[in-house]
Write a protein that holds these residues in place. Structure first.
Motif, PDB file in Angstrom:
ATOM      1  N   ASP A 184      26.859  21.034  18.554  1.00  0.00           N
ATOM      2  CA  ASP A 184      27.373  21.290  17.207  1.00  0.00           C
ATOM      3  C   ASP A 184      28.020  20.051  16.573  1.00  0.00           C
ATOM      4  OD1 ASP A 184      26.418  23.810  17.064  1.00  0.00           O
ATOM      5  OD2 ASP A 184      28.443  24.596  17.503  1.00  0.00           O
ATOM      6  N   ALA A 185      28.878  19.485  17.307  1.00  0.00           N
ATOM      7  CA  ALA A 185      29.328  18.071  16.893  1.00  0.00           C
ATOM      8  C   ALA A 185      28.439  16.867  16.485  1.00  0.00           C
ATOM      9  CB  ALA A 185      30.607  17.718  17.807  1.00  0.00           C
ATOM     10  N   ALA A 186      27.460  17.054  17.327  1.00  0.00           N
ATOM     11  CA  ALA A 186      26.380  16.054  17.084  1.00  0.00           C
ATOM     12  C   ALA A 186      25.427  16.118  15.955  1.00  0.00           C
ATOM     13  CB  ALA A 186      25.547  15.863  18.579  1.00  0.00           C
ATOM     14  N   ILE A 187      25.311  17.524  15.659  1.00  0.00           N
ATOM     15  CA  ILE A 187      24.510  17.949  14.488  1.00  0.00           C
ATOM     16  C   ILE A 187      25.537  17.543  13.091  1.00  0.00           C
ATOM     17  CG2 ILE A 187      23.641  19.562  13.301  1.00  0.00           C
ATOM     18  CD1 ILE A 187      22.533  20.898  15.916  1.00  0.00           C
ATOM     19  N   ALA A 188      26.745  17.851  13.331  1.00  0.00           N
ATOM     20  CA  ALA A 188      27.489  17.620  12.067  1.00  0.00           C
ATOM     21  C   ALA A 188      27.679  16.172  11.931  1.00  0.00           C
ATOM     22  CB  ALA A 188      29.019  18.339  12.579  1.00  0.00           C
ATOM     23  N   ARG A 189      27.941  15.283  13.062  1.00  0.00           N
ATOM     24  CA  ARG A 189      28.033  13.681  12.860  1.00  0.00           C
ATOM     25  C   ARG A 189      26.548  13.333  12.114  1.00  0.00           C
ATOM     26  NH1 ARG A 189      29.597   9.298  11.270  1.00  0.00           N
ATOM     27  NH2 ARG A 189      29.269   7.499  12.609  1.00  0.00           N
ATOM     28  N   GLN A 190      25.554  14.059  12.508  1.00  0.00           N
ATOM     29  CA  GLN A 190      24.281  13.284  11.991  1.00  0.00           C
ATOM     30  C   GLN A 190      24.200  13.830  10.475  1.00  0.00           C
ATOM     31  OE1 GLN A 190      21.007  14.448  10.544  1.00  0.00           O
ATOM     32  NE2 GLN A 190      20.653  12.278  10.714  1.00  0.00           N
ATOM     33  N   GLY A 191      24.724  14.873   9.928  1.00  0.00           N
ATOM     34  CA  GLY A 191      24.675  15.084   8.553  1.00  0.00           C
ATOM     35  C   GLY A 191      25.515  14.167   7.835  1.00  0.00           C
ATOM     36  N   GLU A 192      26.566  13.770   8.627  1.00  0.00           N
ATOM     37  CA  GLU A 192      27.726  12.697   7.836  1.00  0.00           C
ATOM     38  C   GLU A 192      26.937  11.407   7.822  1.00  0.00           C
ATOM     39  OE1 GLU A 192      31.180  12.727  10.519  1.00  0.00           O
ATOM     40  OE2 GLU A 192      31.475  14.462   9.986  1.00  0.00           O
ATOM     41  N   VAL A 193      26.440  11.051   8.794  1.00  0.00           N
ATOM     42  CA  VAL A 193      25.471   9.594   8.698  1.00  0.00           C
ATOM     43  C   VAL A 193      24.383   9.666   7.968  1.00  0.00           C
ATOM     44  CG1 VAL A 193      23.939   8.238  10.423  1.00  0.00           C
ATOM     45  CG2 VAL A 193      25.779   9.331  11.252  1.00  0.00           C
ATOM     46  N   MET A 194      23.623  10.691   7.813  1.00  0.00           N
ATOM     47  CA  MET A 194      22.656  10.808   6.736  1.00  0.00           C
ATOM     48  C   MET A 194      23.174  10.621   5.405  1.00  0.00           C
ATOM     49  SD  MET A 194      19.462  11.035   6.215  1.00  0.00           S
ATOM     50  CE  MET A 194      18.450  11.682   7.780  1.00  0.00           C
ATOM     51  N   ARG A 195      24.178  11.538   5.084  1.00  0.00           N
ATOM     52  CA  ARG A 195      24.863  11.334   3.622  1.00  0.00           C
ATOM     53  C   ARG A 195      25.171   9.735   3.386  1.00  0.00           C
ATOM     54  NH1 ARG A 195      26.695  16.268   5.108  1.00  0.00           N
ATOM     55  NH2 ARG A 195      28.529  15.513   6.066  1.00  0.00           N
ATOM     56  N   GLU A 196      25.737   9.351   4.352  1.00  0.00           N
ATOM     57  CA  GLU A 196      26.027   7.871   4.242  1.00  0.00           C
ATOM     58  C   GLU A 196      25.032   6.957   3.934  1.00  0.00           C
ATOM     59  OE1 GLU A 196      28.639   4.339   4.374  1.00  0.00           O
ATOM     60  OE2 GLU A 196      29.320   6.386   3.999  1.00  0.00           O
ATOM     61  N   PHE A 197      24.025   7.213   4.938  1.00  0.00           N
ATOM     62  CA  PHE A 197      22.667   6.332   4.878  1.00  0.00           C
ATOM     63  C   PHE A 197      22.104   6.532   3.256  1.00  0.00           C
ATOM     64  CE2 PHE A 197      18.073   6.296   5.012  1.00  0.00           C
ATOM     65  CZ  PHE A 197      17.776   5.052   5.358  1.00  0.00           C
ATOM     66  N   MET A 198      21.903   7.814   2.960  1.00  0.00           N
ATOM     67  CA  MET A 198      21.452   8.285   1.570  1.00  0.00           C
ATOM     68  C   MET A 198      22.146   7.499   0.411  1.00  0.00           C
ATOM     69  SD  MET A 198      19.928  11.928   2.323  1.00  0.00           S
ATOM     70  CE  MET A 198      19.473  12.103   0.658  1.00  0.00           C
ATOM     71  N   ALA A 199      23.311   7.517   0.435  1.00  0.00           N
ATOM     72  CA  ALA A 199      24.494   7.011  -0.548  1.00  0.00           C
ATOM     73  C   ALA A 199      24.133   5.570  -0.518  1.00  0.00           C
ATOM     74  CB  ALA A 199      25.926   7.126  -0.312  1.00  0.00           C
ATOM     75  N   ARG A 200      24.163   4.927   0.678  1.00  0.00           N
ATOM     76  CA  ARG A 200      24.002   3.405   0.728  1.00  0.00           C
ATOM     77  C   ARG A 200      22.768   2.948   0.341  1.00  0.00           C
ATOM     78  NH1 ARG A 200      29.085   1.376   0.161  1.00  0.00           N
ATOM     79  NH2 ARG A 200      30.446   2.816   1.590  1.00  0.00           N
ATOM     80  N   SER A 201      21.789   3.579   0.569  1.00  0.00           N
ATOM     81  CA  SER A 201      20.525   3.402   0.096  1.00  0.00           C
ATOM     82  C   SER A 201      20.319   3.233  -1.302  1.00  0.00           C
ATOM     83  CB  SER A 201      19.437   4.227   0.769  1.00  0.00           C
ATOM     84  OG  SER A 201      19.261   4.127   2.164  1.00  0.00           O
TER      85      SER A 201
END
Length: 169
Positions: A9-26
Motif C-alpha cells: 500500500d505504501a509503495a502504491i501510494a508512493r508511486q502515485g506521488e511520483v507520477m504526479r510529480e513527473f506529470m507536473a514536471r513534464s
C-alpha cells in the motif's frame, strides 16, 4: 501478512506521488522549452503532434490538440507560420483543403538543443539499467500514456456534454 499489505500500500501510494510529480514536471518542462523557442506550450505541442503524426488540415490539428476548430486553431497556425515552425500548402487532390506541416529544421534550430541535452542525460541513465528494467519501464510509460490519452478523450467528451462511453459520431 499485514506487514506485506502495508508495504505494498505504501509503495502504491508512493508511486502515485511520483507520477504526479513527473506529470507536473513534464508540463512545466514543456512550457519552459516552448518559451525558450519563442512559443507557448500549446503551440509547441501542436508542432510536436505534426512531427509525430504527420501533416494535418486545421480541423484535424484541432482534433489532435483538443482546440476548437474555429478561431483558436487558425490563430495558433498563424503564430506558428509567422515563427517559421509550420507551413500551409494546398492539398494536391483537393485545392480547397489546406495542409499544415511542421518545419523540422526550425524545430531543431530553436528547441532541438534542449531535447538533445535531455536525451543525452536520459540515455546515460538508461545505460545503467538491465534489459528487464528497460522493458518494465517502457511498459509502465506506455500504459501511463494510454491511460492519459483515454482520460483526455473522456474529459473532451464530458466537456462536449457526451456521456463517457457514448460512441463518437
Amino acid at each position: 501478512m499485514p506487514e506485506k499489505a502495508s508495504t505494498r500500500d505504501a509503495a502504491i501510494a508512493r508511486q502515485g506521488e511520483v507520477m504526479r510529480e513527473f506529470m507536473a514536471r513534464s508540463v512545466l518542462f514543456q512550457e519552459a522549452v516552448a518559451r525558450s523557442g519563442g512559443l507557448n506550450g500549446t503551440d509547441l505541442q501542436a508542432v510536436g503532434l505534426l512531427l509525430s503524426e504527420g501533416p494535418a488540415t486545421p480541423g484535424e490539428l484541432a482534433a489532435r490538440s483538443g482546440l476548437t476548430a474555429g478561431g483558436a486553431v487558425t490563430a495558433m497556425i498563424d503564430r506558428l507560420e509567422r515563427a517559421g515552425f509550420v507551413t500551409r500548402t494546398r492539398d494536391e487532390t483537393d485545392r480547397r483543403r489546406v495542409i499544415v506541416s511542421a518545419v523540422p529544421e526550425t524545430v531543431m534550430a530553436r528547441v532541438g538543443h534542449v531535447y538533445g541535452r535531455v536525451a543525452e542525460r536520459w540515455n546515460d541513465y538508461l545505460d545503467t539499467l538491465t534489459d528487464e528494467q528497460l522493458d518494465f519501464a517502457n511498459e509502465l510509460l506506455e500504459r501511463a500514456a494510454t491511460i492519459n490519452r483515454e482520460e483526455i478523450e473522456t474529459l473532451r467528451d464530458e466537456t462536449r456534454g457526451r456521456s463517457p462511453g457514448t460512441p463518437r459520431t
